[in-house]
Write an enzyme that holds these catalytic residues in place. Structure first.
Site, mmCIF file in Angstrom:
data_model
loop_
_atom_site.group_PDB
_atom_site.id
_atom_site.type_symbol
_atom_site.label_atom_id
_atom_site.label_comp_id
_atom_site.label_asym_id
_atom_site.label_seq_id
_atom_site.Cartn_x
_atom_site.Cartn_y
_atom_site.Cartn_z
ATOM 1 N N ASP A 21 0.851 -1.191 0.000
ATOM 2 C CA ASP A 21 0.000 0.000 0.000
ATOM 3 C C ASP A 21 0.890 1.246 0.000
ATOM 4 O O ASP A 21 1.462 1.603 1.019
ATOM 5 C CB ASP A 21 -0.892 -0.061 1.258
ATOM 6 C CG ASP A 21 -1.725 1.207 1.452
ATOM 7 O OD1 ASP A 21 -1.816 1.999 0.496
ATOM 8 O OD2 ASP A 21 -2.271 1.379 2.556
ATOM 9 N N ASN A 23 -0.030 4.443 -0.621
ATOM 10 C CA ASN A 23 -0.630 5.722 -0.203
ATOM 11 C C ASN A 23 -1.371 5.622 1.135
ATOM 12 O O ASN A 23 -2.138 6.496 1.505
ATOM 13 C CB ASN A 23 -1.560 6.263 -1.299
ATOM 14 C CG ASN A 23 -2.726 5.315 -1.567
ATOM 15 O OD1 ASN A 23 -2.734 4.178 -1.086
ATOM 16 N ND2 ASN A 23 -3.709 5.775 -2.326
ATOM 17 N N ASP A 25 -3.932 3.847 2.441
ATOM 18 C CA ASP A 25 -5.399 3.829 2.606
ATOM 19 C C ASP A 25 -5.852 2.420 2.998
ATOM 20 O O ASP A 25 -7.051 2.130 3.017
ATOM 21 C CB ASP A 25 -6.104 4.298 1.331
ATOM 22 C CG ASP A 25 -5.793 3.413 0.127
ATOM 23 O OD1 ASP A 25 -4.978 2.460 0.274
ATOM 24 O OD2 ASP A 25 -6.357 3.642 -0.959
ATOM 25 N N ASP A 29 -1.756 -1.183 -4.097
ATOM 26 C CA ASP A 29 -2.020 -0.437 -5.333
ATOM 27 C C ASP A 29 -0.898 -0.641 -6.357
ATOM 28 O O ASP A 29 0.111 -1.297 -6.076
ATOM 29 C CB ASP A 29 -2.204 1.054 -5.018
ATOM 30 C CG ASP A 29 -1.178 1.548 -3.995
ATOM 31 O OD1 ASP A 29 0.026 1.318 -4.221
ATOM 32 O OD2 ASP A 29 -1.571 2.130 -2.966
ATOM 33 N N ASP A 98 -4.831 -10.046 -15.795
ATOM 34 C CA ASP A 98 -5.910 -11.023 -15.757
ATOM 35 C C ASP A 98 -6.941 -10.650 -16.818
ATOM 36 O O ASP A 98 -7.187 -9.465 -17.055
ATOM 37 C CB ASP A 98 -6.578 -10.997 -14.371
ATOM 38 C CG ASP A 98 -6.670 -12.383 -13.762
ATOM 39 O OD1 ASP A 98 -7.253 -13.251 -14.435
ATOM 40 O OD2 ASP A 98 -6.179 -12.603 -12.651
ATOM 41 N N ASP A 200 -9.210 -15.987 -17.075
ATOM 42 C CA ASP A 200 -10.041 -16.452 -15.957
ATOM 43 C C ASP A 200 -11.235 -17.290 -16.422
ATOM 44 O O ASP A 200 -11.909 -16.927 -17.391
ATOM 45 C CB ASP A 200 -10.558 -15.207 -15.200
ATOM 46 C CG ASP A 200 -11.416 -15.564 -14.007
ATOM 47 O OD1 ASP A 200 -10.886 -16.117 -13.033
ATOM 48 O OD2 ASP A 200 -12.649 -15.308 -14.056
ATOM 49 N N GLU A 257 -6.997 -20.519 -17.163
ATOM 50 C CA GLU A 257 -7.577 -21.176 -15.988
ATOM 51 C C GLU A 257 -8.664 -22.078 -16.562
ATOM 52 O O GLU A 257 -9.738 -21.618 -16.922
ATOM 53 C CB GLU A 257 -8.183 -20.167 -15.010
ATOM 54 C CG GLU A 257 -8.709 -20.860 -13.755
ATOM 55 C CD GLU A 257 -9.604 -19.986 -12.889
ATOM 56 O OE1 GLU A 257 -9.661 -20.245 -11.687
ATOM 57 O OE2 GLU A 257 -10.269 -19.066 -13.407
ATOM 58 N N HIS A 330 -4.424 -17.106 -5.673
ATOM 59 C CA HIS A 330 -5.386 -16.298 -4.917
ATOM 60 C C HIS A 330 -6.664 -17.066 -4.584
ATOM 61 O O HIS A 330 -7.493 -16.578 -3.813
ATOM 62 C CB HIS A 330 -5.737 -15.049 -5.725
ATOM 63 C CG HIS A 330 -6.443 -15.385 -7.008
ATOM 64 N ND1 HIS A 330 -5.800 -16.050 -8.045
ATOM 65 C CD2 HIS A 330 -7.720 -15.208 -7.417
ATOM 66 C CE1 HIS A 330 -6.667 -16.239 -9.028
ATOM 67 N NE2 HIS A 330 -7.837 -15.742 -8.677
ATOM 68 N N ASP A 331 -6.856 -18.250 -5.190
ATOM 69 C CA ASP A 331 -8.050 -19.066 -4.912
ATOM 70 C C ASP A 331 -7.729 -20.280 -4.038
ATOM 71 O O ASP A 331 -8.606 -21.091 -3.769
ATOM 72 C CB ASP A 331 -8.671 -19.574 -6.223
ATOM 73 C CG ASP A 331 -9.427 -18.483 -6.967
ATOM 74 O OD1 ASP A 331 -9.892 -17.531 -6.314
ATOM 75 O OD2 ASP A 331 -9.549 -18.585 -8.198
#
Length: 563
Positions: A21, A23, A25, A29, A98, A200, A257, A330-331
């Site tokens: 991150d 910035n 928040d 990013d 992606d 995907d 995928e 990520h899955d």
């Protein structure tokens, strides 16, 4: 097989929301990725795949796209992406994005137009709309994220179709106009200078056009939609056209995928004229559950089961073309938490052994952020602490299927997609150096002991061993292009194989147990390419004792006698 540039790549997958991150928040990013390019370069990465950064309401963390041509403001703007592409290129790193073309977000202008003018929208046929039957949805198919695949279109008696979440209506690939609009978008991004796409859920683009009911397989009275919506006859036509109109025009890499594709069809997908450069095979990643999308149906497995799945996959991919090898994404949950069953044995040796074992399989290796420092699963204490829509659905389905709330929570902790989505551990400061403010998703509290800063300073860390693993592969034509031949196939705790290219032979041994295991070496002298125990430059003995969780990679010497 002709050599292609992407066969020698080392690809690093970034989940941008959780990487860095810049910035403060609480959300990672694009600038955060740019700022960490030196880290990626020092690891030995040559390509970065970034999960979706397009405009999105983030119902499924970016896999619900509301504008294919804009970036989501929380990640930055197009200037930031252009800068990332340029600066990455300066460091010899390519960028892969992606590509999500099975569905859009329900907030995409096309779908919004359908909602406003259900009968005369020019985008009506961009989606799949059907009339209900006697006040019920058109079919009894269950979506991948739970519930019926059909969602009512307000005040019309019609329903729209979604294979995944109700905020992700499927596009109607039977409509040529949709396809043309998608191809235009794909080419826009390739013209921009990205190196290619991870594609995907691509095996979902063709549906069984009969739209009839299927036998129920759960207490909800629904049946898994994959029987009717995944890898259906006729998909080849769409995939050929997609390739012809987009990818084939560029020297790009495409990673499909493609769950549900039987091995006998792999040639169509990754052969010489295949739709994609490579595809992921999920069979060994899902060995602990009866189905990739039903985590409460647990399966007990052993090393032999894992080995058989890996070697079958390798043999079939080798026959057809090129594979994409991975331990995590990520899955998935974290690999050390999945593949090393005993918590007390999850350590430097088991993490490095596991990393090397998959890295030297034939195919392009993928590393998921945090894997290289041995990040683990978390433990959440209530369902409220989860973000992932799939985990929340699985939790309630598990209880519907007769499990207690405690058991359901246990399944989620084991398998939730949030396991791999927790913010990255850069250092031992608050929030792991990911951000100065509370992150969007709860941290894994072990960031104080598992983080990049500590491991960079420790020559014997998992991170520094990953650098060796990568260096050894990139220096060996044999480990990149060589054929794979399994050895010790019936051994209960050792995974072992040879890689062969012309006269060169590399032999790889991986001990998946906490006991010493003896292996017979051929009567040869070997150079040690990699060892996660003390360094030995050369091995002479006929019988070798593999230490607990040892990874040993040997280059066979030409001469077959002891000097």
């Amino acid at each position: 097989m002709k050599k292609k540039w992407w066969q020698k790549e080392v690809i690093y997958q970034i989940y941008p929301k959780s990487f860095y991150d810049s910035n403060n928040d609480g959300i990672g990013d694009i600038k955060g990725i740019t700022q960490k390019l030196d880290y990626l370069q020092s690891l030995g990465i040559t390509t970065v795949w970034i999960c979706p950064i397009y405009k999105s309401p983030m119902a499924d963390n970016g896999y619900d796209i509301s504008d294919y041509y804009q970036l989501n403001p929380e990640f930055g703007d197009m200037k930031d992406l252009d800068e990332l592409i340029v600066k990455a290129k300066e460091k010899g790193i390519k960028i892969v994005l992606d590509l999500v073309i099975n569905h859009t977000s329900d907030e995409h202008p096309w779908f919004q137009d359908v909602l406003e003018n259900p009968y005369d929208s020019k985008y009506r046929d961009y989606y799949i709309l059907k009339s209900g039957k006697d006040g019920h949805p058109p079919t009894n198919w269950r979506s991948v994220f739970g519930g019926n695949v059909w969602e009512p279109l307000k005040n019309t008696g019609e329903y729209y179709f979604h294979s995944f979440h109700k905020k992700q209506p499927d596009l109607n690939w039977e409509n040529k106009k949709v396809r043309e609009d998608l191809y235009k978008m794909v080419n826009y991004w390739l013209d921009k200078g990205i190196a290619g796409f991870r594609v995907d859920a691509i095996t979902f683009i063709k549906k069984d056009q009969n739209y009839d009911n299927i036998p129920a397989d759960g207490v909800d009275g629904l049946g898994k939609c994959t029987k009717k919506t995944r890898n259906q006859p006729g998909i080849a036509e769409f995939l050929h056209e997609l390739n012809d109109e987009t990818f084939a025009k560029y020297d790009c890499v495409t990673i499909g995928e493609a769950p549900g594709v039987p091995y006998e069809q792999y040639g169509d997908y990754i052969g010489d004229n295949g739709y994609f450069s490579m595809i992921f095979d999920f069979r060994y990643a899902d060995l602990d559950v009866a189905s990739g999308s039903e985590w409460f149906k647990r399966i007990d497995w052993n090393v032999l089961d894992l080995k058989k799945l890996i070697f079958t996959s390798q043999k079939e991919i080798q026959k057809a073309g090129w594979g994409a090898n991975f331990l995590e994404n990520h899955d998935q949950n974290r690999s050390i938490s999945k593949y090393i069953k005993e918590e007390g044995e999850r350590n430097l040796y088991s993490a490095t052994m596991l990393g090397a074992m998959f890295f030297y399989l034939r195919g392009t290796p993928f590393i998921y952020q945090g894997q290289e420092i041995g990040m683990t699963n978390f433990k959440r204490n209530s369902i409220e602490e989860f973000d992932d829509i799939s985990s929340i659905d699985q939790y309630y389905r598990a209880m519907d299927e007769g499990f207690t709330a405690e058991e359901a929570l246990h399944f989620m902790n084991l398998r939730s997609r949030d396991n791999s989505r927790t913010p990255f551990h850069w250092n031992a400061e608050e929030y792991g150096g990911f951000s100065k403010v509370k992150p969007w998703l709860g941290m894994n509290e072990n960031y104080k002991t598992i983080n990049v800063e500590q491991q960079e300073q420790d020559p014997d860390s998992i991170l520094n061993f990953y650098k060796k693993i990568i260096g050894v592969r990139q220096a060996s034509e044999c480990l990149i292009y060589g054929e794979l031949e399994p050895i010790l196939e019936e051994h209960p705790t050792i995974v072992a194989y040879k890689r062969k290219l012309e006269t060169e032979e590399v032999v790889c041994y991986f001990n998946f147990s906490d006991r010493i295991q003896k292996v017979e070496l051929a009567d040869n002298k070997y150079d040690v390419l990699l060892n996660n125990y003390k360094e030995e430059a050369t091995l002479y003995e006929k019988e070798h004792s593999l230490q607990p969780y040892q990874a040993l990679v040997l280059l066979k010497k030409e001469e077959s006698h002891h000097e």
